[in-house]
Design a protein around this motif. Structure first.
Motif, PDB file in Angstrom:
ATOM      1  N   LYS A   1     -43.154  12.531  10.376  1.00 12.57           N
ATOM      2  CA  LYS A   1     -42.575  13.833  11.433  1.00 12.57           C
ATOM      3  C   LYS A   1     -41.903  14.024  12.019  1.00 12.57           C
ATOM      4  O   LYS A   1     -41.303  14.949  11.731  1.00 12.57           O
ATOM      5  CB  LYS A   1     -44.664  13.965  11.827  1.00 12.57           C
ATOM      6  N   TYR A   2     -41.863  13.505  13.167  1.00 13.12           N
ATOM      7  CA  TYR A   2     -40.932  13.361  14.337  1.00 13.12           C
ATOM      8  C   TYR A   2     -39.477  12.767  13.878  1.00 13.12           C
ATOM      9  O   TYR A   2     -39.164  14.233  13.986  1.00 13.12           O
ATOM     10  CB  TYR A   2     -41.135  11.845  14.921  1.00 13.12           C
ATOM     11  N   LEU A   3     -39.381  12.880  12.501  1.00  8.76           N
ATOM     12  CA  LEU A   3     -37.996  12.758  12.095  1.00  8.76           C
ATOM     13  C   LEU A   3     -37.794  13.659  11.051  1.00  8.76           C
ATOM     14  O   LEU A   3     -36.726  13.648  11.067  1.00  8.76           O
ATOM     15  CB  LEU A   3     -37.637  10.771  11.236  1.00  8.76           C
ATOM     16  N   LEU A   4     -38.387  13.695  10.344  1.00  5.66           N
ATOM     17  CA  LEU A   4     -39.192  14.922   9.622  1.00  5.66           C
ATOM     18  C   LEU A   4     -38.384  16.196  10.070  1.00  5.66           C
ATOM     19  O   LEU A   4     -37.306  17.215   9.378  1.00  5.66           O
ATOM     20  CB  LEU A   4     -40.156  15.178   8.617  1.00  5.66           C
ATOM     21  N   GLU A   5     -38.705  16.733  10.826  1.00  3.42           N
ATOM     22  CA  GLU A   5     -38.449  17.908  12.352  1.00  3.42           C
ATOM     23  C   GLU A   5     -36.760  17.804  12.538  1.00  3.42           C
ATOM     24  O   GLU A   5     -36.100  18.602  13.156  1.00  3.42           O
ATOM     25  CB  GLU A   5     -39.739  17.598  13.500  1.00  3.42           C
ATOM     26  N   ARG A   6     -36.060  16.119  11.837  1.00  2.00           N
ATOM     27  CA  ARG A   6     -34.640  16.394  12.849  1.00  2.00           C
ATOM     28  C   ARG A   6     -33.768  16.882  11.816  1.00  2.00           C
ATOM     29  O   ARG A   6     -32.707  16.760  11.618  1.00  2.00           O
ATOM     30  CB  ARG A   6     -34.841  15.107  13.601  1.00  2.00           C
ATOM     31  N   ALA A   7     -34.248  15.417  10.692  1.00  2.00           N
ATOM     32  CA  ALA A   7     -33.653  15.059   9.633  1.00  2.00           C
ATOM     33  C   ALA A   7     -33.978  15.165   8.395  1.00  2.00           C
ATOM     34  O   ALA A   7     -34.895  14.002   8.159  1.00  2.00           O
ATOM     35  CB  ALA A   7     -32.415  14.636  10.647  1.00  2.00           C
ATOM     36  N   GLN A   8     -34.217  15.478   7.817  1.00  2.00           N
ATOM     37  CA  GLN A   8     -34.594  15.739   5.885  1.00  2.00           C
ATOM     38  C   GLN A   8     -33.918  14.748   4.946  1.00  2.00           C
ATOM     39  O   GLN A   8     -32.726  14.853   4.438  1.00  2.00           O
ATOM     40  CB  GLN A   8     -35.509  16.893   5.756  1.00  2.00           C
ATOM     41  N   LEU A   9     -34.932  13.298   4.544  1.00  2.00           N
ATOM     42  CA  LEU A   9     -33.634  13.067   3.869  1.00  2.00           C
ATOM     43  C   LEU A   9     -34.586  13.618   2.575  1.00  2.00           C
ATOM     44  O   LEU A   9     -35.138  13.107   2.091  1.00  2.00           O
ATOM     45  CB  LEU A   9     -34.475  11.658   3.867  1.00  2.00           C
ATOM     46  N   MET A  10     -33.158  13.573   1.687  1.00  2.00           N
ATOM     47  CA  MET A  10     -32.733  14.340   0.158  1.00  2.00           C
ATOM     48  C   MET A  10     -32.852  13.854  -0.834  1.00  2.00           C
ATOM     49  O   MET A  10     -33.047  14.131  -1.903  1.00  2.00           O
ATOM     50  CB  MET A  10     -31.537  15.208   0.400  1.00  2.00           C
ATOM     51  N   ASP A  11     -31.800  12.102  -1.108  1.00  2.00           N
ATOM     52  CA  ASP A  11     -32.045  11.345  -1.311  1.00  2.00           C
ATOM     53  C   ASP A  11     -31.214   9.781  -1.085  1.00  2.00           C
ATOM     54  O   ASP A  11     -30.685   9.640  -0.414  1.00  2.00           O
ATOM     55  CB  ASP A  11     -30.266  11.896  -2.216  1.00  2.00           C
ATOM     56  N   PHE A  12     -31.266   9.229  -2.206  1.00  2.00           N
ATOM     57  CA  PHE A  12     -31.212   7.496  -0.997  1.00  2.00           C
ATOM     58  C   PHE A  12     -30.243   6.537  -2.878  1.00  2.00           C
ATOM     59  O   PHE A  12     -31.350   7.630  -3.677  1.00  2.00           O
ATOM     60  CB  PHE A  12     -31.948   6.799  -1.039  1.00  2.00           C
ATOM     61  N   LYS A  13     -29.168   6.266  -2.352  1.00  2.00           N
ATOM     62  CA  LYS A  13     -28.728   5.873  -3.987  1.00  2.00           C
ATOM     63  C   LYS A  13     -28.396   3.986  -3.371  1.00  2.00           C
ATOM     64  O   LYS A  13     -27.938   4.773  -2.419  1.00  2.00           O
ATOM     65  CB  LYS A  13     -27.844   6.353  -4.946  1.00  2.00           C
ATOM     66  N   SER A  14     -28.807   3.530  -4.368  1.00  2.00           N
ATOM     67  CA  SER A  14     -28.102   2.151  -3.293  1.00  2.00           C
ATOM     68  C   SER A  14     -27.765   1.245  -4.880  1.00  2.00           C
ATOM     69  O   SER A  14     -27.879   1.548  -6.013  1.00  2.00           O
ATOM     70  CB  SER A  14     -29.115   1.376  -2.823  1.00  2.00           C
ATOM     71  N   THR A  15     -26.586  -0.037  -4.410  1.00  2.00           N
ATOM     72  CA  THR A  15     -26.125  -0.359  -5.432  1.00  2.00           C
ATOM     73  C   THR A  15     -26.136  -2.072  -5.394  1.00  2.00           C
ATOM     74  O   THR A  15     -25.450  -2.351  -4.212  1.00  2.00           O
ATOM     75  CB  THR A  15     -24.713   0.132  -5.974  1.00  2.00           C
TER      76      THR A  15
ATOM     77  N   SER B   1     -25.394   1.178   0.073  1.00  2.00           N
ATOM     78  CA  SER B   1     -26.029   2.642  -0.376  1.00  2.00           C
ATOM     79  C   SER B   1     -25.762   3.504   0.850  1.00  2.00           C
ATOM     80  O   SER B   1     -24.962   3.621   1.668  1.00  2.00           O
ATOM     81  CB  SER B   1     -27.351   1.742   0.793  1.00  2.00           C
ATOM     82  N   ASP B   2     -26.392   4.820   0.378  1.00  2.00           N
ATOM     83  CA  ASP B   2     -26.034   6.414   0.784  1.00  2.00           C
ATOM     84  C   ASP B   2     -27.112   6.852   1.110  1.00  2.00           C
ATOM     85  O   ASP B   2     -28.724   7.025   0.034  1.00  2.00           O
ATOM     86  CB  ASP B   2     -25.215   6.654  -0.483  1.00  2.00           C
ATOM     87  N   LEU B   3     -28.050   7.464   1.856  1.00  2.00           N
ATOM     88  CA  LEU B   3     -28.611   8.078   2.457  1.00  2.00           C
ATOM     89  C   LEU B   3     -28.643   9.207   2.756  1.00  2.00           C
ATOM     90  O   LEU B   3     -27.787  10.026   3.695  1.00  2.00           O
ATOM     91  CB  LEU B   3     -30.119   7.511   3.193  1.00  2.00           C
ATOM     92  N   VAL B   4     -28.962  10.609   1.733  1.00  2.00           N
ATOM     93  CA  VAL B   4     -28.328  11.987   2.825  1.00  2.00           C
ATOM     94  C   VAL B   4     -29.781  12.563   3.314  1.00  2.00           C
ATOM     95  O   VAL B   4     -30.680  13.266   2.627  1.00  2.00           O
ATOM     96  CB  VAL B   4     -28.453  12.470   1.172  1.00  2.00           C
ATOM     97  N   LEU B   5     -29.068  12.918   4.294  1.00  2.00           N
ATOM     98  CA  LEU B   5     -30.139  13.406   5.649  1.00  2.00           C
ATOM     99  C   LEU B   5     -29.758  14.802   5.352  1.00  2.00           C
ATOM    100  O   LEU B   5     -28.601  15.415   5.972  1.00  2.00           O
ATOM    101  CB  LEU B   5     -30.103  13.214   6.413  1.00  2.00           C
ATOM    102  N   LYS B   6     -30.454  16.147   5.188  1.00  2.00           N
ATOM    103  CA  LYS B   6     -30.377  17.706   5.704  1.00  2.00           C
ATOM    104  C   LYS B   6     -30.634  17.853   7.216  1.00  2.00           C
ATOM    105  O   LYS B   6     -31.100  17.333   7.738  1.00  2.00           O
ATOM    106  CB  LYS B   6     -30.822  18.620   4.331  1.00  2.00           C
ATOM    107  N   LEU B   7     -29.298  18.023   7.882  1.00  2.00           N
ATOM    108  CA  LEU B   7     -29.847  18.246   9.538  1.00  2.00           C
ATOM    109  C   LEU B   7     -30.494  18.674  10.506  1.00  2.00           C
ATOM    110  O   LEU B   7     -30.218  20.300   9.290  1.00  2.00           O
ATOM    111  CB  LEU B   7     -27.858  17.745  10.391  1.00  2.00           C
ATOM    112  N   ALA B   8     -31.850  19.088  10.920  1.00  2.00           N
ATOM    113  CA  ALA B   8     -32.363  20.918  11.256  1.00  2.00           C
ATOM    114  C   ALA B   8     -31.416  21.094  11.734  1.00  2.00           C
ATOM    115  O   ALA B   8     -31.611  22.537  11.710  1.00  2.00           O
ATOM    116  CB  ALA B   8     -33.685  20.357  11.610  1.00  2.00           C
ATOM    117  N   ALA B   9     -30.221  20.869  12.956  1.00  2.00           N
ATOM    118  CA  ALA B   9     -30.032  21.383  14.222  1.00  2.00           C
ATOM    119  C   ALA B   9     -28.950  21.817  13.895  1.00  2.00           C
ATOM    120  O   ALA B   9     -28.257  23.124  13.981  1.00  2.00           O
ATOM    121  CB  ALA B   9     -29.274  20.279  15.160  1.00  2.00           C
ATOM    122  N   THR B  10     -28.169  21.583  12.353  1.00  2.00           N
ATOM    123  CA  THR B  10     -26.876  22.628  11.539  1.00  2.00           C
ATOM    124  C   THR B  10     -27.563  22.817  10.036  1.00  2.00           C
ATOM    125  O   THR B  10     -26.241  23.940   9.927  1.00  2.00           O
ATOM    126  CB  THR B  10     -25.739  21.415  11.544  1.00  2.00           C
TER     127      THR B  10
END
Length: 121
Positions: free
Chosen positions: A69-83, A96-105
């Motif tokens: 919950k703490y992380l989710l309030e600050r940056a929601q994880l949207m996608d993960f890709k790894s090769t 690896s690429d982890l896409v985050l949606k930042l709550a602040a912006t």
């Protein structure tokens, strides 16, 4: 894995597995990050494949992403890709690429990682 900044202590760690289900050709990357993220990413691979692709999205019933919950309030994880690329019997490269949606912006950020691992004999 434990990434380090130059001259400092490790700033995060992860524990995980690479799995292959021979009967279905399903590959899985199960990884847990110490700060409260769990990912089960997957794809398909044949026995002699040397490039393996893993994908995960939040809410997926099979290959998904969970976070505390703490992380989710600050940056929601949207996608993960790894090769993973098997270069030879002693060398493995990954990205690896982890896409985050930042709550602040409200904007997205890509948390990327890449490295080449070489077996030490």
């Amino acid at each position: 894995m434990a990434p380090w900044r130059r001259g400092d202590d490790p700033f995060h760690d992860e524990v995980g597995y690479l799995l292959w289900e021979k009967a279905t050709g399903q590959i899985m990357r199960a990884v847990v990050f110490g700060r409260g993220i769990a990912i089960l990413a997957g794809g398909e691979a044949k026995p002699r494949d040397t490039v393996l692709h893993f994908n995960a999205t939040p809410g997926s019933p099979s290959f998904g992403i969970l976070q505390n919950k703490y992380l989710l309030e600050r940056a929601q994880l949207m996608d993960f890709k790894s090769t993973f690329t098997i270069v030879d019997a002693d060398t493995l490269s990954y990205t690896s690429d982890l896409v985050l949606k930042l709550a602040a912006t409200g904007g997205e950020m890509h948390h990327t990682d890449k490295n080449t691992l070489t077996r030490v004999k």
